[in-house]
Design a protein around this motif. Sequence first.
Motif, short mmCIF file in Angstrom:
data_model
loop_
_atom_site.label_atom_id
_atom_site.label_comp_id
_atom_site.label_asym_id
_atom_site.label_seq_id
_atom_site.Cartn_x
_atom_site.Cartn_y
_atom_site.Cartn_z
N TYR A 119 0.27 -1.03 0.08
CA TYR A 119 -0.06 -0.19 0.18
C TYR A 119 1.67 1.08 -0.06
CZ TYR A 119 -4.81 1.96 0.71
OH TYR A 119 -5.91 2.98 0.09
N VAL A 120 0.03 2.16 -0.14
CA VAL A 120 1.08 3.33 -0.21
C VAL A 120 0.78 4.54 0.88
CG1 VAL A 120 1.46 6.01 -1.85
CG2 VAL A 120 0.64 3.95 -2.71
N ASN A 121 1.96 4.76 1.28
CA ASN A 121 1.35 5.42 2.99
C ASN A 121 2.69 6.16 3.14
OD1 ASN A 121 -0.11 6.42 4.63
ND2 ASN A 121 0.28 5.66 6.47
N GLY A 122 3.14 7.19 3.68
CA GLY A 122 4.01 7.52 4.01
C GLY A 122 4.03 8.96 5.99
N ALA A 123 5.11 9.63 6.49
CA ALA A 123 5.19 10.57 6.90
C ALA A 123 5.81 11.47 6.96
CB ALA A 123 4.29 9.38 8.18
#
Length: 496
Positions: free
Chosen positions: A273-277
């Motif tokens: 999945y795509v995620n970042g922070a």
Amino acid sequence: MAYKGSERMSIEERDYMQYLFGKHISQGQVTYLRTAHMDVYERNRKGATFTDAVSGKRFYDCFSSAGSFNCGRGNEAVIDALSDALDTYDMGSHLLLSENKVRFAVKLASLCPGDLNKVVLCATGSDACAAALKLAKGATGRNDVINMLRGYHGLQGFSLSANGKDYYKELFVPLMPGFHVVPINDLEAVRRVASRNIAAILLEPTLGEGGIHPATQEYMNGLRQICDEHGIMLIFDEVQTGFGRTGALWAMEQYGVIPDIMFTAKSAGGGVYVNGAVVYREIEPLVSYVEANPLFHTSHSGGTDLGCVVTGAVLDYIVENKVWENVATAGRRFKEGLKQIARENSDIVKEVRSFGLMIGIEYKYEFIAAIMSDCLAKQGLWAVFSANSPQVMRFQLTTAISQEDVDGILSGIRAAVKEMRIYLMLLLPLAKVPMIRKVLQNTKYQIKAGNWMRNLEEFGNRLFPRRAAPRRPRPLRAAFQRLRMRAGSTASIVRK
Ligand code: PLP
């Protein structure tokens, strides 16, 4: 219905797929991959390996999509978390509060050192880089940024402007102004430009695309001090170095240096999945800036409910399994093995550098790494050279790699070097002539020559098929397939 690849792919199907990829996406990319025997179709993506749908050959994934698969391919814990989440959630409205966003932010903050407590939800690494720079610029009211030569933070907007290699930027000038490029580990170069005009110093704790150059302890301490003296925000890009890759959850822990802002992505999504922070310190002026501008950086595809659940599961997997312990031992074993290979080939190898399971082998000539990619692929090792330092072949194995697999990969590398030596018998003496060396280093010529050789090889394979050759369609079946493909054209692929 999405196209689902069957277990195996005939050569005819592969050729047709390449034709469609070339027609609708990029023929250049097809040609580029073909030249290095990298035109493989990933099947059975599991742990440290996948198999090629055409040849059925097993490949070790030594690239991990530049650090996107730290938890291994098809990690079950992460996939289960995503499947469960899909029973209840969709991505969610990006503006609304949600318990998943809260759980994710609390978990991430609790796993970051010091007062790195505040989170900005993002999607990709490039997106997170933009958020980090906007935060630093907005909060300090300054414009300029110090970034690293050969550093890499993505290819969009802010991140493109912060790229440490001109090649990516030349086509798009003018870019954002105010980026001062300095070589990593050169504190004097930073001191020369550090001033009250600088909003941020941006760096990867180890240059990944830049050819695996770890920052030294002295450099990190010095950067912290310079930032404190001038009110500059220290930003660490942990997109490649995070999630256990260097032998700790975050590379910053290894230095004991806390940046004002850090960002992460890629492996945050567990490869599914795509995620970042962005995580920033609970200090002024950062906190006031975000409170005054709560929507300074929003994303519809970052920090979604699904993304937050997935990253939570990735963090749980990494922490519960203490993957950094394996990274430290496997990294040492791999580095020692590579160093031995380097010693045996000191005429072509300049240096081996590493930080945990970020490992690079630098060749004396740039063209050697291109040939090496090809020879590695033939040995079932999927590895590519560094984008911003093409003379460096880098290896980023999954963090759970076993000792046996490390040994298997090292044997593959030995076999690849042995094969490469055959080409080098001719090329090394030629490379001594500056004009010829220039041609050999030219990527366009490399691709042309590689493609020509690949065509010759395929022609030979068709004339003299080997017994153990990949499953080839019989003439009748092939003709039938051709007809079916022509009749159905692209639509048949899309419908499958
Ligand atoms: N930062 C680093 C260190 C990276 O290696 C990359 C991608 O390779 C990025 C940022 C950009 O990430 P993305 O491709 O998700 O935008």
